[in-house]
Design a protein around this motif. Structure first.
Motif, PDB file in Angstrom:
ATOM      1  N   LEU A  21     -12.883 -13.856  -7.589  1.00 36.20           N
ATOM      2  CA  LEU A  21     -14.295 -13.722  -7.923  1.00 36.20           C
ATOM      3  C   LEU A  21     -15.146 -14.330  -6.818  1.00 36.20           C
ATOM      4  O   LEU A  21     -14.668 -15.163  -6.039  1.00 36.20           O
ATOM      5  CB  LEU A  21     -14.609 -14.424  -9.252  1.00 36.20           C
ATOM      6  N   PRO A  40     -10.357 -16.775 -10.613  1.00 38.90           N
ATOM      7  CA  PRO A  40     -10.974 -17.014 -11.918  1.00 38.90           C
ATOM      8  C   PRO A  40     -10.456 -18.317 -12.536  1.00 38.90           C
ATOM      9  O   PRO A  40      -9.259 -18.619 -12.454  1.00 38.90           O
ATOM     10  CB  PRO A  40     -10.533 -15.802 -12.742  1.00 38.90           C
ATOM     11  N   THR A  87     -13.656 -17.041 -16.282  1.00 39.48           N
ATOM     12  CA  THR A  87     -12.309 -16.508 -16.477  1.00 39.48           C
ATOM     13  C   THR A  87     -12.396 -15.030 -16.853  1.00 39.48           C
ATOM     14  O   THR A  87     -13.474 -14.508 -17.141  1.00 39.48           O
ATOM     15  CB  THR A  87     -11.572 -17.277 -17.577  1.00 39.48           C
ATOM     16  N   LEU A  88     -11.244 -14.356 -16.845  1.00 36.16           N
ATOM     17  CA  LEU A  88     -11.195 -12.927 -17.121  1.00 36.16           C
ATOM     18  C   LEU A  88     -10.637 -12.658 -18.515  1.00 36.16           C
ATOM     19  O   LEU A  88      -9.888 -13.461 -19.071  1.00 36.16           O
ATOM     20  CB  LEU A  88     -10.333 -12.216 -16.075  1.00 36.16           C
ATOM     21  N   ILE A 131     -15.790 -10.619 -17.319  1.00 40.51           N
ATOM     22  CA  ILE A 131     -15.891 -11.981 -16.783  1.00 40.51           C
ATOM     23  C   ILE A 131     -16.616 -12.836 -17.805  1.00 40.51           C
ATOM     24  O   ILE A 131     -17.732 -12.512 -18.222  1.00 40.51           O
ATOM     25  CB  ILE A 131     -16.658 -12.008 -15.449  1.00 40.51           C
TER      26      ILE A 131
END
Length: 262
Positions: A175, A206, A213-214, A97
């Motif tokens: 998330l 995300p 964001t991932l 993350i």
């Protein structure tokens, strides 16, 4: 002599401080680990001359007083929730993350736990799980004939399945974030639990407003800084030594006073 008890409280506080530092250093290579720091408060004071009290019949007041403290106590061990270094692992199901948020994990008793550790695997049924086998929520199942899996920055999970040209959507990772991240309860196993202090979780995909964001194929490492921890350790050791020196000095003063009475 009051100094003995005051200095002993300082030694006890620094002992706990060293225990925190040792735990931080021990978890330097723990994915998603967040370091703790010690916060102290002074104990009660005994007022020998209370500030602001009357000093004469003419109405004058004491501009300063005489207050003798009784030591120190450890009041909190908050976690520093700053971003850890993101390192490549080249594993398909490792996800980091970048920014705010926690992965949601379903425990066997139905409780939802939260983690920054994105080292995921597949169970025998093809379901995305943690290293301990807990289901990553919402549940995502990968077909047996999957050739490759892609996880986008927005948390969309797609699979390239044998015999199909177009990717197949498997699900959407979500998330959760909290108004007070430091209020989460550490459960161990890289998991946190919601508490009244943390507040209720806010959920989104995300990249949503206020969410990170991932990054597939990466893991967030711990945010422990070795240099900072060693510096804190040295300071704690010196504080412990100085408090022990106070006890030795107070003991010597008591011995001198006792010898005078013989």
């Amino acid at each position: 002599m009051r100094a003995l008890y005051t200095a002993s409280s300082g030694m006890a506080a620094q002992e706990l401080n060293v225990e925190l530092i040792s735990n931080n250093i021990a978890n330097m290579r723990t994915a998603g680990f967040k370091r703790q720091r010690a916060e102290f408060q002074d104990l009660l004071y005994q007022s020998m001359r209370r500030v602001g009290s009357s000093s004469s019949d003419a109405g004058t007041v004491l501009p300063t007083g005489v207050d003798i403290g009784s030591g120190v106590k450890l009041v909190a061990t908050p976690r520093v929730m700053s971003q850890g270094t993101v390192s490549p692992t080249e594993k398909t199901y490792d996800v980091a993350i970048r920014g705010e948020g926690f992965f949601q994990v379903e425990l066997p008793d139905g409780t939802t736990a939260y983690t920054r550790d994105g080292s995921f695997e597949l169970d025998p049924n093809g379901q995305l799980v943690t290293a301990d086998g807990y289901t990553v929520s919402p549940g995502i199942t990968v077909p047996n004939n999957t050739i490759s899996v892609a996880i986008s920055a927005a948390g969309q999970v797609e699979a390239t399945v044998a015999g199909q040209t177009a990717p197949q959507a498997l699900g959407q990772l979500q998330l959760a974030r909290f108004i007070n991240k430091s209020g989460l309860e550490a459960k161990g196993d890289n998991l946190f639990l919601e508490t009244e202090a943390s507040g209720a979780p806010l959920q989104d995909v995300p990249g949503g407003e206020g969410f990170g964001t991932l990054l597939q194929g990466y893991l967030e490492q711990s945010n422990v800084n070795a240099v900072t921890e060693i510096s804190d350790l040295i300071a704690a050791q010196r504080a412990y030594e100085m408090n022990s020196k106070v006890i030795s000095s107070a003991d010597q003063m008591l011995q001198n006073a006792s010898s005078m009475m013989r």
